[in-house]
Design a protein around this motif. Structure first.
Motif, short mmCIF file in Angstrom:
data_model
loop_
_atom_site.label_atom_id
_atom_site.label_comp_id
_atom_site.label_asym_id
_atom_site.label_seq_id
_atom_site.Cartn_x
_atom_site.Cartn_y
_atom_site.Cartn_z
N ARG A 1 7.92 -3.28 -11.49
CA ARG A 1 9.35 -3.68 -11.16
C ARG A 1 10.11 -2.78 -9.98
NH1 ARG A 1 12.82 -5.29 -8.78
NH2 ARG A 1 14.38 -6.71 -9.32
N ALA A 2 9.86 -1.52 -10.19
CA ALA A 2 10.48 -0.52 -9.19
C ALA A 2 9.62 -0.35 -8.08
CB ALA A 2 10.40 0.83 -10.10
N LEU A 3 8.05 -0.55 -8.41
CA LEU A 3 7.61 -0.71 -6.88
C LEU A 3 7.77 -1.88 -6.29
CD1 LEU A 3 4.22 0.49 -8.40
CD2 LEU A 3 5.63 1.73 -6.75
N PHE A 4 8.06 -3.10 -6.82
CA PHE A 4 8.20 -4.29 -6.08
C PHE A 4 9.57 -3.99 -5.42
CE2 PHE A 4 4.78 -6.43 -8.56
CZ PHE A 4 4.11 -7.00 -7.24
N THR B 1 0.90 2.78 -15.36
CA THR B 1 2.01 2.15 -14.72
C THR B 1 2.46 1.03 -15.67
OG1 THR B 1 0.69 2.10 -12.62
CG2 THR B 1 2.56 0.74 -12.57
N SER B 2 3.75 1.10 -16.05
CA SER B 2 4.43 0.12 -16.99
C SER B 2 4.76 -1.17 -16.07
CB SER B 2 5.55 0.73 -17.74
OG SER B 2 6.50 0.99 -17.04
N GLU B 3 5.38 -1.99 -17.00
CA GLU B 3 5.99 -3.25 -16.17
C GLU B 3 7.13 -2.76 -15.52
OE1 GLU B 3 7.97 -7.30 -17.63
OE2 GLU B 3 6.18 -6.90 -18.59
N ASP C 1 14.21 -13.02 -6.35
CA ASP C 1 14.37 -13.91 -7.54
C ASP C 1 13.03 -13.80 -8.09
OD1 ASP C 1 13.65 -15.75 -5.37
OD2 ASP C 1 13.66 -17.17 -7.05
N ARG C 2 11.84 -13.53 -7.31
CA ARG C 2 10.74 -13.47 -8.27
C ARG C 2 9.98 -12.05 -8.54
NH1 ARG C 2 8.48 -18.51 -6.98
NH2 ARG C 2 6.94 -18.42 -8.98
N LEU C 3 10.67 -11.18 -8.21
CA LEU C 3 10.51 -9.75 -8.33
C LEU C 3 9.94 -9.61 -9.83
CD1 LEU C 3 12.45 -7.55 -5.80
CD2 LEU C 3 10.24 -8.73 -5.47
N ASP C 4 10.82 -9.96 -10.65
CA ASP C 4 10.34 -9.83 -12.28
C ASP C 4 9.18 -10.32 -12.48
OD1 ASP C 4 12.74 -8.26 -12.43
OD2 ASP C 4 13.85 -10.22 -13.31
N GLU C 5 8.89 -11.62 -12.16
CA GLU C 5 7.49 -12.27 -12.58
C GLU C 5 6.62 -11.55 -11.84
OE1 GLU C 5 5.60 -16.82 -11.92
OE2 GLU C 5 7.82 -16.40 -11.17
N LEU C 6 6.63 -11.18 -10.63
CA LEU C 6 5.57 -10.46 -9.83
C LEU C 6 5.18 -9.07 -10.71
CD1 LEU C 6 6.89 -10.48 -6.12
CD2 LEU C 6 4.78 -11.65 -7.12
N ALA C 7 6.23 -8.37 -11.18
CA ALA C 7 6.12 -7.19 -12.01
C ALA C 7 5.30 -7.58 -13.25
CB ALA C 7 7.31 -6.62 -12.44
N GLN C 8 5.61 -8.66 -13.71
CA GLN C 8 4.93 -9.18 -15.16
C GLN C 8 3.55 -9.43 -14.73
OE1 GLN C 8 7.60 -12.31 -16.45
NE2 GLN C 8 9.21 -11.10 -16.81
N LEU D 1 0.82 -1.31 -0.25
CA LEU D 1 -0.10 0.11 0.00
C LEU D 1 0.79 1.16 -0.21
CD1 LEU D 1 -2.41 1.83 0.09
CD2 LEU D 1 -2.76 1.10 2.66
N PRO D 2 1.74 1.59 0.97
CA PRO D 2 2.48 2.74 1.04
C PRO D 2 3.22 3.24 -0.21
CG PRO D 2 2.78 1.41 3.17
CD PRO D 2 2.24 0.61 1.96
N HIS D 3 3.98 1.92 -0.84
CA HIS D 3 4.62 2.04 -2.01
C HIS D 3 3.76 2.54 -3.38
CE1 HIS D 3 7.91 0.42 0.26
NE2 HIS D 3 6.93 -0.24 0.94
N ALA D 4 2.75 1.80 -3.67
CA ALA D 4 1.81 1.92 -4.69
C ALA D 4 1.15 3.34 -4.52
CB ALA D 4 0.98 0.93 -4.85
#
Length: 350
Positions: free
Chosen positions: A343-346, A337-339, A315-322, A252-255
Motif C-alpha cells: 500500500r505504501a509503495l502504491f 513485503t507485507s500488504e 480509490d483502487r490503491l487498497d485493492e492493488l495492494a491486496q 520500477l523505481p519505487h519497488a
C-alpha cells in the motif's frame, strides 16, 4: 556469496537462432524436421508486413504448403486456441510457425501442446521476446528485421519490461551464478541499446541487442521467479487498461528503492550497468545511484512518472495492494513485503 537455495538448476530448452536475416534459416529448419505443411499463426496487423513477405518467400521457395491463421489477440483464450487447432487439422499441418507478439506466440504454444509431434518455430516481432523462449517453443528466430514495424511507444514498454525481468531475476533470493551471468548481460545490452532502438526501430544492431536481451532475461524465470515490480504491474493491468510494460516502468523505481536494504551490493553493480559513475562509493552501495539511473532511463523513454498519469485512480490503491500481496512474490523478492508495504509503495508511485 552463494544464496541458500539448495540444489538448483538452469536450462533453456528452446534452440535460439539470431542475427540479421536469421529468418532465412527457416529453409534449413523445415528440411531438418521434414515439415511439408505448415500453419502460420500471425498477428493481424502483420499480414503482408516485411517479415511476413520474407517468410512467405522462403516457404514458397522450399515448396512448403502453408496456411495462415490471423485471428489472434493479446490473450490465448480457449476459443482462439481451438479455432487455430481446427485450422491446423484442416490444413493437415505437421509444423507450426508463430510470427508476432506474446499473444500470438502463446496461442501457438497452446496449439503445439495439442500437436506434440509437430515442431513449433517462433519469430517474435517485439523487443519483449520472452514468450519465444519459455514453454513449448522448439526454436526461436531472433531477426531484427522482424521488429521494424513496432511503434516507439510499444518498443519502450516492451524494452523496459524486459529490463525488469532481468533486474528482478538478478535480485531474486533464488538467483544463481548461472542466472546472474545471463541477467547481468541482459541488463547491459538493454541499457546500452534501448534508447537507440526506441529512437529508430530500424536500427538493426540495437534491435538485435534488444531481442537477445529480452530472451536472456526470460530464461531464468523458472529458477529465480519475479518480484515486487511484476506483482504490482500485474495488479495494475488487471484493474486498469494499462499495458503491463508501462505499469512495470512506472512501478520500477519505487519497488527498486524499497528492496535496496536487502542487497545493496547488487545495486552498485546495476548502477554501473546504467552508466552511473560510482565515484561516490557510499551512494553507489546504498542504491541511490541505481535508482537515479532507473528514473533517468524511464524519463528518457518518455515513461510517465506517476500511476495517476496512466489512468490509475486513488480509490483502487487498497485493492492493488491486496492483489499484489496475494500474488505472493515473497519467495523470490529480496525483501519481505507485507500488504501494508505494498500500500505504501502504491501510494509512493501514485
Amino acid at each position: 556469496m552463494w544464496p541458500d537455495v539448495g540444489i538448483s538448476s538452469f536450462q533453456c530448452p528452446t534452440k535460439i537462432i539470431f542475427g540479421l536475416g536469421a529468418h532465412e534459416r527457416l529453409a534449413d529448419l523445415i528440411g531438418e524436421r521434414a515439415i511439408e505443411r505448415l500453419l502460420v499463426l500471425i498477428d493481424p496487423a502483420l499480414l503482408n508486413s516485411v517479415i511476413h513477405r520474407k517468410v512467405a518467400g522462403v516457404l514458397a521457395q522450399n515448396d512448403v504448403a502453408s496456411a495462415v491463421f490471423s485471428a489472434t489477440d493479446s490473450n490465448a483464450n480457449d476459443s482462439t486456441v481451438q479455432a487455430a487447432f481446427k485450422s491446423s487439422r484442416e490444413h493437415g499441418a505437421n509444423g507450426l510457425l508463430a510470427i508476432g507478439g506474446g499473444g500470438t506466440i502463446e496461442v501457438a504454444k497452446e496449439v503445439g501442446r495439442l500437436m506434440p509431434s509437430s515442431p513449433l518455430i517462433a519469430i517474435p516481432t517485439t523487443d519483449g521476446a520472452r514468450s519465444a523462449v519459455t514453454g513449448a517453443c522448439a526454436i526461436a528466430i531472433l531477426d531484427p528485421l522482424s521488429v521494424g514495424a513496432i511503434s516507439a511507444q510499444d518498443a519502450a514498454y516492451a524494452g523496459i519490461d524486459a529490463f525488469v525481468h532481468a533486474f528482478e531475476a538478478y535480485l531474486s533470493k533464488r538467483a544463481t551464478v548461472f542466472s546472474d551471468a545471463v541477467n547481468l548481460h541482459a541488463m547491459t545490452l538493454i541499457a546500452s541499446s534501448i534508447r537507440a532502438f526506441v529512437a529508430d526501430r530500424n536500427n538493426v544492431w540495437a534491435a538485435l541487442d534488444m531481442l537477445c536481451a529480452s530472451s536472456m532475461a526470460a530464461m531464468s524465470f523458472a529458477v529465480t521467479g519475479r518480484g515486487n515490480v511484476n506483482c504490482m504491474a500485474t495488479s495494475v493491468s488487471v484493474l486498469f487498461p494499462v499495458p503491463h510494460g508501462l505499469a512495470s516502468a512506472v512501478c520500477l523505481p519505487h519497488a527498486a528503492a524499497f528492496n535496496v536494504p536487502a542487497n545493496p551490493e547488487r545495486y552498485a553493480r546495476i548502477a554501473a550497468i546504467l552508466g552511473i559513475d560510482g565515484s561516490s562509493r557510499r551512494e553507489a552501495q546504498d542504491g541511490a545511484q541505481a535508482i537515479h539511473g532507473l528514473r533517468a532511463l524511464c524519463s528518457d523513454l518518455g515513461i510517465p512518472p506517476r500511476l495517476r498519469d496512466i489512468g490509475v485512480t486513488e480509490d483502487r490503491l487498497d485493492e492493488l495492494a491486496q492483489r499484489s500481496f496475494a500474488a505472493d512474490c515473497n519467495d523470490f523478492n529480496p525483501r519481505y513485503t507485507s500488504e501494508q508495504d505494498f500500500r505504501a509503495l502504491f501510494g509512493s508511485a501514485f
